[in-house]
Design a protein around this motif. Structure first.
Motif, PDB file in Angstrom:
ATOM      1  N   VAL A  87      14.540   8.953   8.155  1.00  0.00           N
ATOM      2  CA  VAL A  87      14.465   7.512   8.362  1.00  0.00           C
ATOM      3  C   VAL A  87      13.063   7.047   7.987  1.00  0.00           C
ATOM      4  O   VAL A  87      12.063   7.559   8.494  1.00  0.00           O
ATOM      5  N   VAL A  88      13.001   6.096   7.084  1.00  0.00           N
ATOM      6  CA  VAL A  88      11.722   5.543   6.624  1.00  0.00           C
ATOM      7  C   VAL A  88      11.562   4.159   7.229  1.00  0.00           C
ATOM      8  O   VAL A  88      12.328   3.242   6.931  1.00  0.00           O
ATOM      9  N   LEU A  89      10.551   4.013   8.079  1.00  0.00           N
ATOM     10  CA  LEU A  89      10.238   2.716   8.673  1.00  0.00           C
ATOM     11  C   LEU A  89       9.191   2.044   7.775  1.00  0.00           C
ATOM     12  O   LEU A  89       8.056   2.507   7.710  1.00  0.00           O
ATOM     13  N   VAL A  90       9.608   0.995   7.092  1.00  0.00           N
ATOM     14  CA  VAL A  90       8.732   0.389   6.073  1.00  0.00           C
ATOM     15  C   VAL A  90       8.396  -1.054   6.460  1.00  0.00           C
ATOM     16  O   VAL A  90       9.279  -1.838   6.808  1.00  0.00           O
ATOM     17  N   THR A  91       7.141  -1.367   6.408  1.00  0.00           N
ATOM     18  CA  THR A  91       6.688  -2.735   6.684  1.00  0.00           C
ATOM     19  C   THR A  91       6.533  -3.498   5.376  1.00  0.00           C
ATOM     20  O   THR A  91       6.178  -2.927   4.353  1.00  0.00           O
ATOM     21  N   GLY A  92       6.840  -4.785   5.430  1.00  0.00           N
ATOM     22  CA  GLY A  92       6.655  -5.635   4.264  1.00  0.00           C
ATOM     23  C   GLY A  92       7.646  -5.451   3.159  1.00  0.00           C
ATOM     24  O   GLY A  92       7.419  -5.890   2.029  1.00  0.00           O
ATOM     25  N   ALA A  93       8.792  -4.793   3.441  1.00  0.00           N
ATOM     26  CA  ALA A  93       9.779  -4.563   2.391  1.00  0.00           C
ATOM     27  C   ALA A  93      10.555  -5.830   2.101  1.00  0.00           C
ATOM     28  O   ALA A  93      10.752  -6.686   2.975  1.00  0.00           O
ATOM     29  N   ASP A  94      11.024  -5.965   0.844  1.00  0.00           N
ATOM     30  CA  ASP A  94      11.825  -7.135   0.443  1.00  0.00           C
ATOM     31  C   ASP A  94      13.194  -7.058   1.088  1.00  0.00           C
ATOM     32  O   ASP A  94      13.710  -5.989   1.353  1.00  0.00           O
ATOM     33  N   ALA A 111      16.183  13.434  13.817  1.00  0.00           N
ATOM     34  CA  ALA A 111      15.963  12.758  12.538  1.00  0.00           C
ATOM     35  C   ALA A 111      14.485  12.934  12.183  1.00  0.00           C
ATOM     36  O   ALA A 111      13.627  13.075  13.055  1.00  0.00           O
ATOM     37  N   ILE A 112      14.185  12.938  10.894  1.00  0.00           N
ATOM     38  CA  ILE A 112      12.802  13.044  10.420  1.00  0.00           C
ATOM     39  C   ILE A 112      12.323  11.628  10.121  1.00  0.00           C
ATOM     40  O   ILE A 112      12.928  10.927   9.309  1.00  0.00           O
ATOM     41  N   VAL A 113      11.247  11.216  10.786  1.00  0.00           N
ATOM     42  CA  VAL A 113      10.802   9.832  10.710  1.00  0.00           C
ATOM     43  C   VAL A 113       9.519   9.729   9.893  1.00  0.00           C
ATOM     44  O   VAL A 113       8.589  10.519  10.066  1.00  0.00           O
ATOM     45  N   HIS A 114       9.489   8.744   8.991  1.00  0.00           N
ATOM     46  CA  HIS A 114       8.310   8.470   8.175  1.00  0.00           C
ATOM     47  C   HIS A 114       7.954   6.995   8.333  1.00  0.00           C
ATOM     48  O   HIS A 114       8.827   6.159   8.557  1.00  0.00           O
ATOM     49  N   ARG A 115       6.681   6.686   8.183  1.00  0.00           N
ATOM     50  CA  ARG A 115       6.229   5.294   8.209  1.00  0.00           C
ATOM     51  C   ARG A 115       5.431   5.015   6.950  1.00  0.00           C
ATOM     52  O   ARG A 115       4.618   5.836   6.515  1.00  0.00           O
ATOM     53  N   THR A 116       5.677   3.840   6.388  1.00  0.00           N
ATOM     54  CA  THR A 116       4.977   3.475   5.161  1.00  0.00           C
ATOM     55  C   THR A 116       5.020   1.955   5.012  1.00  0.00           C
ATOM     56  O   THR A 116       5.536   1.238   5.869  1.00  0.00           O
ATOM     57  N   ASP A 117       4.471   1.473   3.900  1.00  0.00           N
ATOM     58  CA  ASP A 117       4.557   0.042   3.596  1.00  0.00           C
ATOM     59  C   ASP A 117       5.261  -0.138   2.263  1.00  0.00           C
ATOM     60  O   ASP A 117       5.641   0.832   1.598  1.00  0.00           O
ATOM     61  N   ARG A 118       5.452  -1.390   1.863  1.00  0.00           N
ATOM     62  CA  ARG A 118       6.219  -1.686   0.657  1.00  0.00           C
ATOM     63  C   ARG A 118       5.606  -1.045  -0.585  1.00  0.00           C
ATOM     64  O   ARG A 118       6.321  -0.517  -1.440  1.00  0.00           O
ATOM     65  N   GLU A 119       4.277  -1.058  -0.683  1.00  0.00           N
ATOM     66  CA  GLU A 119       3.618  -0.531  -1.871  1.00  0.00           C
ATOM     67  C   GLU A 119       3.788   0.980  -1.990  1.00  0.00           C
ATOM     68  O   GLU A 119       3.928   1.521  -3.091  1.00  0.00           O
ATOM     69  N   GLU A 120       3.771   1.682  -0.859  1.00  0.00           N
ATOM     70  CA  GLU A 120       3.840   3.145  -0.882  1.00  0.00           C
ATOM     71  C   GLU A 120       5.264   3.686  -0.821  1.00  0.00           C
ATOM     72  O   GLU A 120       5.480   4.886  -1.006  1.00  0.00           O
ATOM     73  N   LEU A 121       6.240   2.807  -0.547  1.00  0.00           N
ATOM     74  CA  LEU A 121       7.618   3.273  -0.382  1.00  0.00           C
ATOM     75  C   LEU A 121       8.144   4.045  -1.590  1.00  0.00           C
ATOM     76  O   LEU A 121       8.718   5.133  -1.418  1.00  0.00           O
ATOM     77  N   PRO A 122       7.991   3.562  -2.840  1.00  0.00           N
ATOM     78  CA  PRO A 122       8.519   4.328  -3.972  1.00  0.00           C
ATOM     79  C   PRO A 122       7.935   5.731  -4.070  1.00  0.00           C
ATOM     80  O   PRO A 122       8.651   6.695  -4.389  1.00  0.00           O
ATOM     81  N   LEU A 123       6.647   5.877  -3.800  1.00  0.00           N
ATOM     82  CA  LEU A 123       6.018   7.200  -3.876  1.00  0.00           C
ATOM     83  C   LEU A 123       6.524   8.101  -2.756  1.00  0.00           C
ATOM     84  O   LEU A 123       6.747   9.300  -2.971  1.00  0.00           O
TER      85      LEU A 123
END
Length: 218
Positions: A211-218, A60-72
């Motif tokens: 798979v996007v691991l996102v912190t602070g997501a709603d 799997a291809i793994v990405h890490r981001t936060d809530r603000e950067e997730l849409p981009l």
């Protein structure tokens, strides 16, 4: 005592002996429940790192981001794959695809497999992610949609909320899941190998799993 006697004894304990007022008690007493709930002690950060590493091991291809950067990030992932259409579950958080340009296709009851196959990608959430096995579990929740929308399109982008949806082990995951729901357990993109170990991906599910691991997501 023969093997036959052992097997039939286990069946009798599972079913309860005639006249047993509580067959369930007989079964529970016969099954050892002392297995580990998880292996070792880890911090939250170490658990998430373990998840990322095992997901990558399964290709799997793994990405890490936060809530603000997730849409981009989702915009870039869809653009880089050339996606023109993206399947969207009924209750995917609207902000997730706020920056994305592909045409959004809603899954409808009347959609056929051929209709879904025309979508270039699908974006979903998940129910839980298991660090020790690198597994994503979907349960058909509103931000995931029906099982088939994650099996037919060739590209699946799955968003995992960190740390709320990450657990260490399968037993910990089972505590969160409803067995009556349609559970899909995903460890990497769909793949199979023939007798010569030639690996082919995308046989009975997505060829690409991101798979996007996102912190602070709603």
């Amino acid at each position: 005592m023969t093997s036959r006697d052992i097997i039939l004894g286990r069946v009798r304990r599972a079913l309860g002996t005639p006249g047993d007022p509580d067959p369930e008690a007989s079964y529970e007493q016969a099954v050892d429940r002392s297995y580990l709930r998880e292996h070792g002690t880890r911090t939250t950060e170490q658990t998430v790192d373990l998840l990322a590493g095992n997901l990558a091991d399964y290709r799997a291809i793994v990405h890490r981001t936060d809530r603000e950067e997730l849409p981009l990030l989702l915009m870039r992932l869809l653009a880089s794959s050339g996606a023109r259409t993206v399947l969207v579950p009924p209750a995917l958080p609207p902000g997730w695809l706020a920056a994305a340009h592909p045409v959004r296709v809603a899954d409808r009851a009347g959609s056929t497999a051929a209709d879904l196959d025309e979508a270039d990608a699908v974006v979903t959430g998940c129910a839980v992610a298991i660090a020790e096995t690198g597994t994503i579990v979907l349960d058909g929740g509103p931000d995931q949609g029906r099982r088939r929308i994650t099996l037919v399109p060739d590209h699946h982008i799955c968003v995992v909320r960190v740390p709320d949806q990450v657990v260490s082990s399968v037993p910990r995951a089972l505590e969160r899941l409803d067995p009556a729901r349609p559970l899909t357990w995903i460890s990497g993109p769909s793949a199979t190998s023939d007798i010569e170990l030639d690996r082919v991906e995308g046989v009975h599910g997505p060829r690409t799993l991101e798979v996007v691991l996102v912190t602070g997501a709603d």
